[in-house]
Design an enzyme around this catalytic site. Structure first.
Site, PDB file in Angstrom:
ATOM      1  N   LYS A  82       1.011  -1.362  -0.113  1.00  5.25           N
ATOM      2  CA  LYS A  82       0.012  -0.028  -0.097  1.00  5.25           C
ATOM      3  C   LYS A  82       0.785   1.079  -0.057  1.00  5.25           C
ATOM      4  O   LYS A  82       1.962   0.967   0.385  1.00  5.25           O
ATOM      5  CB  LYS A  82      -0.772   0.016   1.103  1.00  5.25           C
ATOM      6  CG  LYS A  82      -2.067   0.651   1.283  1.00  5.25           C
ATOM      7  CD  LYS A  82      -3.196  -0.040   0.800  1.00  5.25           C
ATOM      8  CE  LYS A  82      -4.403   0.914   0.759  1.00  5.25           C
ATOM      9  NZ  LYS A  82      -5.656   0.095   0.296  1.00  5.25           N
ATOM     10  N   GLY A 117     -21.320   6.289   5.985  1.00  6.53           N
ATOM     11  CA  GLY A 117     -20.355   6.411   4.890  1.00  6.53           C
ATOM     12  C   GLY A 117     -21.195   6.139   3.471  1.00  6.53           C
ATOM     13  O   GLY A 117     -21.147   5.130   3.149  1.00  6.53           O
ATOM     14  N   GLY A 157     -20.308   7.153   0.424  1.00  4.36           N
ATOM     15  CA  GLY A 157     -19.509   7.294  -0.925  1.00  4.36           C
ATOM     16  C   GLY A 157     -19.451   6.433  -2.059  1.00  4.36           C
ATOM     17  O   GLY A 157     -20.556   5.808  -2.033  1.00  4.36           O
TER      18      GLY A 157
HETATM   19  P1  NAD Z   1     -15.249   7.391  -0.248  1.00  2.00           P
HETATM   20  O1  NAD Z   1     -14.220   8.471   0.038  1.00  2.00           O
HETATM   21  O2  NAD Z   1     -16.049   7.532  -1.794  1.00  2.00           O
HETATM   22  O3  NAD Z   1     -16.634   7.392   0.840  1.00  2.00           O
HETATM   23  C1  NAD Z   1     -16.503   7.649   2.082  1.00  2.00           C
HETATM   24  C2  NAD Z   1     -17.589   8.221   2.573  1.00  2.00           C
HETATM   25  O4  NAD Z   1     -17.437   8.230   4.051  1.00  2.00           O
HETATM   26  C3  NAD Z   1     -17.398   9.686   2.106  1.00  2.00           C
HETATM   27  O5  NAD Z   1     -18.869  10.013   1.909  1.00  2.00           O
HETATM   28  C4  NAD Z   1     -17.402  10.412   3.583  1.00  2.00           C
HETATM   29  O6  NAD Z   1     -18.002  11.846   3.739  1.00  2.00           O
HETATM   30  C5  NAD Z   1     -17.755   9.500   4.742  1.00  2.00           C
HETATM   31  N1  NAD Z   1     -17.378   9.770   5.849  1.00  2.00           N
HETATM   32  C6  NAD Z   1     -16.098   9.914   6.406  1.00  2.00           C
HETATM   33  N2  NAD Z   1     -15.893  10.138   7.589  1.00  2.00           N
HETATM   34  C7  NAD Z   1     -17.368   9.712   8.057  1.00  2.00           C
HETATM   35  C8  NAD Z   1     -17.639   9.635   9.424  1.00  2.00           C
HETATM   36  N3  NAD Z   1     -17.048   9.736  10.480  1.00  2.00           N
HETATM   37  N4  NAD Z   1     -19.157   9.083   9.556  1.00  2.00           N
HETATM   38  C9  NAD Z   1     -19.928   9.077   8.191  1.00  2.00           C
HETATM   39  N5  NAD Z   1     -19.478   9.293   7.118  1.00  2.00           N
HETATM   40  C10 NAD Z   1     -18.092   9.606   7.095  1.00  2.00           C
HETATM   41  O7  NAD Z   1     -14.565   5.985  -0.183  1.00  2.00           O
HETATM   42  P2  NAD Z   1     -14.861   4.864  -0.484  1.00  2.00           P
HETATM   43  O8  NAD Z   1     -14.087   4.299  -1.785  1.00  2.00           O
HETATM   44  O9  NAD Z   1     -16.420   4.233  -0.460  1.00  2.00           O
HETATM   45  O10 NAD Z   1     -14.165   3.765   0.749  1.00  2.00           O
HETATM   46  C11 NAD Z   1     -14.739   3.708   1.957  1.00  2.00           C
HETATM   47  C12 NAD Z   1     -13.950   2.837   2.768  1.00  2.00           C
HETATM   48  O11 NAD Z   1     -13.762   1.611   2.035  1.00  2.00           O
HETATM   49  C13 NAD Z   1     -12.652   3.058   3.009  1.00  2.00           C
HETATM   50  O12 NAD Z   1     -12.110   2.575   4.318  1.00  2.00           O
HETATM   51  C14 NAD Z   1     -11.827   2.243   1.875  1.00  2.00           C
HETATM   52  O13 NAD Z   1     -10.491   2.132   2.410  1.00  2.00           O
HETATM   53  C15 NAD Z   1     -12.355   1.249   1.801  1.00  2.00           C
HETATM   54  N6  NAD Z   1     -12.293   0.190   0.778  1.00  2.00           N
HETATM   55  C16 NAD Z   1     -12.899   0.983  -0.706  1.00  2.00           C
HETATM   56  C17 NAD Z   1     -12.636   0.106  -1.873  1.00  2.00           C
HETATM   57  C18 NAD Z   1     -13.009   0.968  -2.806  1.00  2.00           C
HETATM   58  O14 NAD Z   1     -13.307  -0.014  -4.103  1.00  2.00           O
HETATM   59  N7  NAD Z   1     -13.309   2.043  -3.135  1.00  2.00           N
HETATM   60  C19 NAD Z   1     -11.997  -1.094  -1.673  1.00  2.00           C
HETATM   61  C20 NAD Z   1     -11.674  -1.602  -0.452  1.00  2.00           C
HETATM   62  C21 NAD Z   1     -11.807  -0.788   0.676  1.00  2.00           C
END
Ligand code: NAD
Length: 352
Positions: free
Chosen positions: A80, A179, A181
């Protein structure tokens, strides 16, 4: 803890620090293991409180990638990287992406970068202008946004957790998603389509509103409240470190299964605390492997059908881990044991 001692105790192979005088880029790449092959892991852009905090984060995340790849039965190691931002919300630039690409290139393919928090397919393409060891872009590199596969994999893992607790389908269930996102929104959509009621929370109000307006979810003001709600499933889909001594005693859910990496503050202590409370925890690196499967699958030359089958297989892997966890201190420890066994079996010399 001392950095080298931390690496030794967790088995990391290599950590590299880089600063680029031209662009001001400050970044760290950690390779936990290449025993199963080259290591694909996202690049996180984050404003850390200190260099030490950034280093600890990248060490933890890279170790998780080793287990994620092994549990998904991919011939890949774990690594990473993090880009240390001067301040939160610092806008990414092509110069920054290119500088990071040159840093990735110094690993000669042992490390392959992709998206993580704060990194878009566009940023991947900027990195890919300087090295071919990038996945997740749309023009210069390939793969694009992996979040649909991550969300689908978590949904499959959730099915296994529900089956293990005697639930056949999603109708009548209440699922809480922290979350909304890239992954949280898509997971909410899958849960709604399957017939569940979905509560959502997000510090970014427009993201929460979108779930309400487009998917018919119910908004819960902030994440603290969501963790106190009575839920069938809690899905942490924001940042890691949300399950610890502060939150576990007050949880009112039966199952935890979300997309966030490193959900447990301390995998041993908190995994056991969840088991003691009778909460079924789907280990994060087992449940959220869909995105890695997608990008690693393309990197390894798998077909779309093979990739889809592997993402569907997360349901069976979760079943196997939950079964092993019956005789283990926790599902978290069972999953690490499961992944380590696969590494030892595959990486062992053929004649041994
Ligand atoms: P993202 O940034 O698109 O979405 C995250 C969301 O969480 C955002 O809308 C943000 O405003 C919200 N957020 C942040 N802090 C918060 C809190 N305290 N309470 C409520 N909401 C909060 O990220 P993502 O791509 O959806 O990834 C989310 C998690 O999943 C991360 O930990 C990431 O490492 C993990 N992940 C993502 C992927 C992927 O394919 N994108 C793969 C494996 C793991």
């Amino acid at each position: 803890m001392d950095l080298l001692e931390q690496m030794r105790s967790h088995g990391h192979e290599r950590i590299a620090f880089h600063q680029d005088p031209e662009t001001g880029l400050k970044a760290i790449i950690a390779v936990h293991s290449t025993r199963l092959g080259n290591a694909l892991g996202g690049t996180r852009r984050w404003a850390y409180a200190s260099t030490n905090e950034a280093a600890m984060d990248v060490l933890r995340l890279s170790e998780g990638m080793t287990y994620k790849a092994a549990a998904a039965d991919l011939p890949m190691g774990g690594a990473k990287s993090v880009i240390v931002l001067e301040s939160p919300g610092q806008q990414p630039t092509e110069a920054e992406g290119r500088a990071m690409g040159r840093f990735v290139e110094t690993f000669g393919g042992a490390y392959i970068a992709a998206e993580d928090v704060g990194v878009s397919p566009q940023f991947c393409d900027w990195m890919a202008l300087e090295t071919k060891h990038i996945m997740g872009g749309e023009n210069v590199s390939t793969g694009g946004d992996p979040s649909p596969w991550t969300a689908l994999g978590v949904f499959n893992s959730m099915k296994a957790c529900l089956e293990a607790s005697g639930d056949g389908d999603f109708s009548g269930l209440t699922i809480g998603i922290q979350g909304c996102g890239a992954t949280g929104f898509k997971l909410a959509k899958l849960c709604r389509e399957a017939g569940a009621a979905v509560l959502v929370s997000d510090v970014h109000v427009p993201s929460m509103k979108r779930c309400v307006e487009e998917l018919g979810c119910m908004a819960v003001g902030n994440d603290g409240n969501l963790f106190h709600e009575e839920l069938d499933v809690l899905a942490p889909c924001a940042l890691g470190g949300v399950l610890g001594p502060d939150s576990i005693p007050t949880l009112r859910c039966r199952i935890i299964c979300g997309t966030a990496n490193n959900q447990l503050v301390d995998p041993v202590r908190d995994g056991r605390a969840l088991k003691d409370r009778g909460i079924c925890y789907a280990p994060d690196f087992v449940a959220n492997a869909g995105g890695l499967i997608r990008l690693a699958g393309l990197y390894l030359g798998m077909t779309e059908a093979q990739i889809d089958a592997k993402v569907a297989g997360i349901e069976q892997t979760t079943h196997e881990v939950l079964k092993e966890a019956l005789a283990a201190p926790s599902t978290a420890e069972a999953a690490i044991g499961f992944a380590k066994r696969r590494i030892d079996a595959v990486a062992a010399p053929a004649s041994a």
